[in-house]
Design a protein around this motif. Structure first.
Motif, PDB file in Angstrom:
ATOM      1  N   ASP A 214       0.824  -1.205   0.000  1.00 49.44           N
ATOM      2  CA  ASP A 214       0.000   0.000   0.000  1.00 49.44           C
ATOM      3  C   ASP A 214       0.861   1.259   0.000  1.00 49.44           C
ATOM      4  OD1 ASP A 214      -2.597   1.294   0.163  1.00 49.44           O
ATOM      5  OD2 ASP A 214      -2.078   1.822   2.212  1.00 49.44           O
ATOM      6  N   LEU A 215       1.987   1.202   0.700  1.00 53.40           N
ATOM      7  CA  LEU A 215       2.857   2.370   0.809  1.00 53.40           C
ATOM      8  C   LEU A 215       3.740   2.559  -0.415  1.00 53.40           C
ATOM      9  CD1 LEU A 215       4.121   2.121   4.504  1.00 53.40           C
ATOM     10  CD2 LEU A 215       3.053   4.144   3.488  1.00 53.40           C
ATOM     11  N   TRP A 216       4.389   1.493  -0.864  1.00 55.44           N
ATOM     12  CA  TRP A 216       5.512   1.658  -1.782  1.00 55.44           C
ATOM     13  C   TRP A 216       5.320   1.052  -3.163  1.00 55.44           C
ATOM     14  CZ3 TRP A 216       7.785  -0.397   3.199  1.00 55.44           C
ATOM     15  CH2 TRP A 216       8.004   0.660   4.096  1.00 55.44           C
ATOM     16  N   ASP A 217       4.658  -0.087  -3.279  1.00 55.77           N
ATOM     17  CA  ASP A 217       4.515  -0.710  -4.596  1.00 55.77           C
ATOM     18  C   ASP A 217       3.557  -1.879  -4.460  1.00 55.77           C
ATOM     19  OD1 ASP A 217       4.733  -2.133  -6.971  1.00 55.77           O
ATOM     20  OD2 ASP A 217       6.882  -1.795  -7.183  1.00 55.77           O
ATOM     21  N   ALA A 218       2.451  -1.838  -5.188  1.00 51.02           N
ATOM     22  CA  ALA A 218       1.426  -2.874  -5.080  1.00 51.02           C
ATOM     23  C   ALA A 218       1.943  -4.258  -5.470  1.00 51.02           C
ATOM     24  CB  ALA A 218       0.223  -2.514  -5.951  1.00 51.02           C
ATOM     25  N   GLY A 219       3.021  -4.324  -6.240  1.00 54.88           N
ATOM     26  CA  GLY A 219       3.540  -5.610  -6.681  1.00 54.88           C
ATOM     27  C   GLY A 219       4.642  -6.180  -5.816  1.00 54.88           C
ATOM     28  N   LEU A 220       4.912  -5.567  -4.682  1.00 52.75           N
ATOM     29  CA  LEU A 220       6.020  -6.020  -3.840  1.00 52.75           C
ATOM     30  C   LEU A 220       5.816  -7.431  -3.315  1.00 52.75           C
ATOM     31  CD1 LEU A 220       6.940  -2.964  -1.567  1.00 52.75           C
ATOM     32  CD2 LEU A 220       8.420  -4.071  -3.258  1.00 52.75           C
ATOM     33  N   GLU A 221       6.904  -8.185  -3.288  1.00 53.58           N
ATOM     34  CA  GLU A 221       6.999  -9.445  -2.567  1.00 53.58           C
ATOM     35  C   GLU A 221       7.991  -9.231  -1.428  1.00 53.58           C
ATOM     36  OE1 GLU A 221       5.154 -12.038  -2.955  1.00 53.58           O
ATOM     37  OE2 GLU A 221       4.096 -11.253  -4.724  1.00 53.58           O
ATOM     38  N   PRO A 222       8.088 -10.167  -0.462  1.00 52.20           N
ATOM     39  CA  PRO A 222       8.972  -9.940   0.675  1.00 52.20           C
ATOM     40  C   PRO A 222      10.408  -9.564   0.322  1.00 52.20           C
ATOM     41  CG  PRO A 222       7.511 -11.751   1.171  1.00 52.20           C
ATOM     42  CD  PRO A 222       7.248 -11.369  -0.269  1.00 52.20           C
ATOM     43  N   ASP A 223      10.995 -10.237  -0.678  1.00 53.93           N
ATOM     44  CA  ASP A 223      12.378  -9.894  -1.024  1.00 53.93           C
ATOM     45  C   ASP A 223      12.474  -8.497  -1.639  1.00 53.93           C
ATOM     46  OD1 ASP A 223      11.072 -10.633  -3.356  1.00 53.93           O
ATOM     47  OD2 ASP A 223      12.734 -11.841  -4.128  1.00 53.93           O
ATOM     48  N   GLY A 224      11.386  -8.038  -2.257  1.00 55.50           N
ATOM     49  CA  GLY A 224      11.367  -6.681  -2.779  1.00 55.50           C
ATOM     50  C   GLY A 224      11.330  -5.645  -1.668  1.00 55.50           C
ATOM     51  N   VAL A 225      10.655  -5.956  -0.558  1.00 55.62           N
ATOM     52  CA  VAL A 225      10.663  -5.059   0.597  1.00 55.62           C
ATOM     53  C   VAL A 225      12.086  -4.942   1.134  1.00 55.62           C
ATOM     54  CG1 VAL A 225       9.688  -4.598   2.872  1.00 55.62           C
ATOM     55  CG2 VAL A 225       8.288  -5.736   1.142  1.00 55.62           C
ATOM     56  N   ARG A 226      12.812  -6.062   1.133  1.00 55.62           N
ATOM     57  CA  ARG A 226      14.200  -6.019   1.608  1.00 55.62           C
ATOM     58  C   ARG A 226      15.044  -5.114   0.716  1.00 55.62           C
ATOM     59  NH1 ARG A 226      17.321  -5.565   5.847  1.00 55.62           N
ATOM     60  NH2 ARG A 226      19.134  -6.941   5.917  1.00 55.62           N
ATOM     61  N   ARG A 227      14.811  -5.128  -0.577  1.00 52.20           N
ATOM     62  CA  ARG A 227      15.588  -4.252  -1.454  1.00 52.20           C
ATOM     63  C   ARG A 227      15.263  -2.782  -1.189  1.00 52.20           C
ATOM     64  NH1 ARG A 227      14.677  -8.617  -4.995  1.00 52.20           N
ATOM     65  NH2 ARG A 227      12.793  -7.671  -5.886  1.00 52.20           N
ATOM     66  N   LEU A 228      14.033  -2.486  -0.812  1.00 58.02           N
ATOM     67  CA  LEU A 228      13.662  -1.107  -0.471  1.00 58.02           C
ATOM     68  C   LEU A 228      14.240  -0.676   0.871  1.00 58.02           C
ATOM     69  CD1 LEU A 228       9.887  -0.894  -1.487  1.00 58.02           C
ATOM     70  CD2 LEU A 228      11.780   0.395  -2.496  1.00 58.02           C
ATOM     71  N   LEU A 229      14.433  -1.644   1.771  1.00 61.02           N
ATOM     72  CA  LEU A 229      14.939  -1.365   3.124  1.00 61.02           C
ATOM     73  C   LEU A 229      16.170  -2.231   3.358  1.00 61.02           C
ATOM     74  CD1 LEU A 229      11.518  -1.416   5.058  1.00 61.02           C
ATOM     75  CD2 LEU A 229      12.762   0.606   4.238  1.00 61.02           C
ATOM     76  N   PRO A 230      17.309  -1.853   2.753  1.00 58.48           N
ATOM     77  CA  PRO A 230      18.473  -2.731   2.812  1.00 58.48           C
ATOM     78  C   PRO A 230      19.300  -2.618   4.088  1.00 58.48           C
ATOM     79  CG  PRO A 230      18.962  -0.815   1.464  1.00 58.48           C
ATOM     80  CD  PRO A 230      17.509  -0.714   1.844  1.00 58.48           C
ATOM     81  N   HIS A 231      19.104  -1.568   4.879  1.00 58.33           N
ATOM     82  CA  HIS A 231      20.040  -1.289   5.971  1.00 58.33           C
ATOM     83  C   HIS A 231      19.705  -1.889   7.326  1.00 58.33           C
ATOM     84  CE1 HIS A 231      21.138   2.047   3.101  1.00 58.33           C
ATOM     85  NE2 HIS A 231      22.290   1.439   3.306  1.00 58.33           N
ATOM     86  N   PRO A 232      18.445  -2.113   7.701  1.00 56.49           N
ATOM     87  CA  PRO A 232      18.191  -2.729   9.006  1.00 56.49           C
ATOM     88  C   PRO A 232      18.927  -4.058   9.155  1.00 56.49           C
ATOM     89  CG  PRO A 232      16.155  -1.859   8.102  1.00 56.49           C
ATOM     90  CD  PRO A 232      17.186  -1.750   7.016  1.00 56.49           C
ATOM     91  N   ARG A 233      19.429  -4.284  10.354  1.00 57.30           N
ATOM     92  CA  ARG A 233      20.132  -5.550  10.615  1.00 57.30           C
ATOM     93  C   ARG A 233      19.181  -6.732  10.431  1.00 57.30           C
ATOM     94  NH1 ARG A 233      24.854  -4.030  13.935  1.00 57.30           N
ATOM     95  NH2 ARG A 233      24.552  -1.946  14.804  1.00 57.30           N
ATOM     96  N   LEU A 234      17.919  -6.531  10.850  1.00 60.08           N
ATOM     97  CA  LEU A 234      16.880  -7.535  10.637  1.00 60.08           C
ATOM     98  C   LEU A 234      15.626  -6.842  10.116  1.00 60.08           C
ATOM     99  CD1 LEU A 234      17.122  -9.714  13.896  1.00 60.08           C
ATOM    100  CD2 LEU A 234      18.029 -10.282  11.630  1.00 60.08           C
ATOM    101  N   LEU A 235      15.007  -7.428   9.107  1.00 58.24           N
ATOM    102  CA  LEU A 235      13.741  -6.940   8.570  1.00 58.24           C
ATOM    103  C   LEU A 235      12.754  -8.088   8.588  1.00 58.24           C
ATOM    104  CD1 LEU A 235      11.855  -5.000   6.940  1.00 58.24           C
ATOM    105  CD2 LEU A 235      12.916  -5.945   4.867  1.00 58.24           C
ATOM    106  N   VAL A 236      11.628  -7.895   9.266  1.00 61.87           N
ATOM    107  CA  VAL A 236      10.579  -8.912   9.316  1.00 61.87           C
ATOM    108  C   VAL A 236       9.422  -8.457   8.434  1.00 61.87           C
ATOM    109  CG1 VAL A 236       8.964 -10.199  10.760  1.00 61.87           C
ATOM    110  CG2 VAL A 236      11.214  -9.553  11.669  1.00 61.87           C
TER     111      VAL A 236
END
Length: 333
Positions: A214-236
């Motif tokens: 809803d925020l960034w891209d309607a076609g996102l999959e989990p690994d795509g969220v990681r590419r948008l947020l690459p810096h957190p030590r852990l991303l859930v």
């Protein structure tokens, strides 16, 4: 992924107290659940993402404090008492003599529960960076924030920005950030860039796949969220009632959600955050931490309020100790 060696190597915060920062409101909901227009009675409870996390952490035996501001009014005293009764340190909560406690009203409907906020000018909306000077942060292992706080006011945004301004390697504590996008709190088009920038500075980030889409891209999959947020030590990335995936520098781990009869979904994300954090703080591997997140979320899904009772300790340990096939079998039963 998912070798045991990689799981042991994954980053986790040091064990210690957690400090949760953010607004909690008094909450009204029809009892029993029915239309507000026809309801003859309303149930009074408390509602706040950060205090929900704090109460579940306390349930799980983690020492935790909640920092916020409430009105110097009956609702504020009730909120503080309720959170404190759950075992949370509320000594850092301030009562504002000039601003009220925020109010939330739930409106059940066939298509889901609508939430109406009456929080403009609330005591918590006046929070600012001075909160970060509270002595409780000196011993904290984790400070938990959400994307709700920066939407409340300019001073609240400054609070979150200042907390995240110090580079991760120089922070005295880890910062956990749940994106928790509340569309009604943001002017149109403003939430996406702000929440992405803030989240990418945190050590641990939690986000629902649906809210990321809803925020960034309607076609996102989990690994795509990681590419948008690459810096957190852990991303859930939580995929509704299906699964949750955690991404770290060492790889990724996915655990299916527990099958649960849903009474109301509100509060489940906060419960998941508390369970997952507890697992990390206790040195659990990633699969076990994700399982504890799912177990804790299930307790919120089964009640109309935001905070439900956990399974007993023996049952939690039984579920955590299941083999992967047996965990999957529980979900099919």
């Amino acid at each position: 992924m998912n070798s045991a060696s990689a799981s042991r190597a994954a980053w986790r915060p040091r064990e210690g107290p957690v400090v949760c920062v953010g607004e909690t409101m008094a909450a009204l909901a029809p009892a029993p659940a029915e239309s507000l227009e026809r309801a003859e009675g309303l149930r009074l409870s408390v509602a706040g993402a950060e205090s929900n996390v704090a109460m579940y952490l306390a349930d799980l035996g983690v020492p935790v404090a909640w920092l916020s501001a409430l009105g110097d009014d009956a609702l504020g005293r009730r909120v503080r008492a309720a959170v404190g009764a759950a075992g949370v340190d509320v000594g850092g909560v301030r009562h504002d003599p000039e601003r009220p406690t925020g109010l939330l009203v739930k409106e059940p409907a066939a298509t889901g529960t609508r939430v109406h906020y009456y929080r403009g000018g609330s005591a918590a909306s006046a929070l600012g960076p001075e909160v970060l000077k509270d002595d409780r942060l000196r011993s904290a292992s984790v400070v938990h924030l959400t994307g709700i706080t920066p939407a409340l006011s300019r001073s609240c945004l400054s609070l979150v920005e200042e907390a995240l301004a110090t580079p991760p390697d120089e922070r005295p504590y880890a910062i956990s950030f749940d994106v928790n996008h509340r569309k009604a709190l943001w002017p149109p088009g403003t939430a996406a860039p702000v929440l992405r920038e803030l989240a990418d500075r945190a050590d641990l980030v939690l986000v629902g796949l649906d809210e990321a889409q809803d925020l960034w891209d309607a076609g996102l999959e989990p690994d795509g969220v990681r590419r948008l947020l690459p810096h957190p030590r852990l991303l859930v990335v939580k995929d509704g009632g299906r699964s949750a995936t955690v991404f770290g520098d060492e790889g990724s781990w996915t655990v299916p959600a527990l099958r649960t009869d849903v009474v109301e979904p509100v509060g489940a994300g906060d419960a998941f955050a508390a369970g997952f954090l507890t697992g990390l703080l206790r040195g659990a591997d990633m699969e076990r931490a994700l399982r504890l997140g799912h177990i804790t979320a299930g307790s919120a899904l089964q009640v109309t309020g935001d905070h439900g009772p956990l399974p007993d300790k023996a049952r939690i340990e039984e579920l955590l100790g299941l083999s992967a096939p047996d965990w999957a079998r529980v979900n099919r039963e």
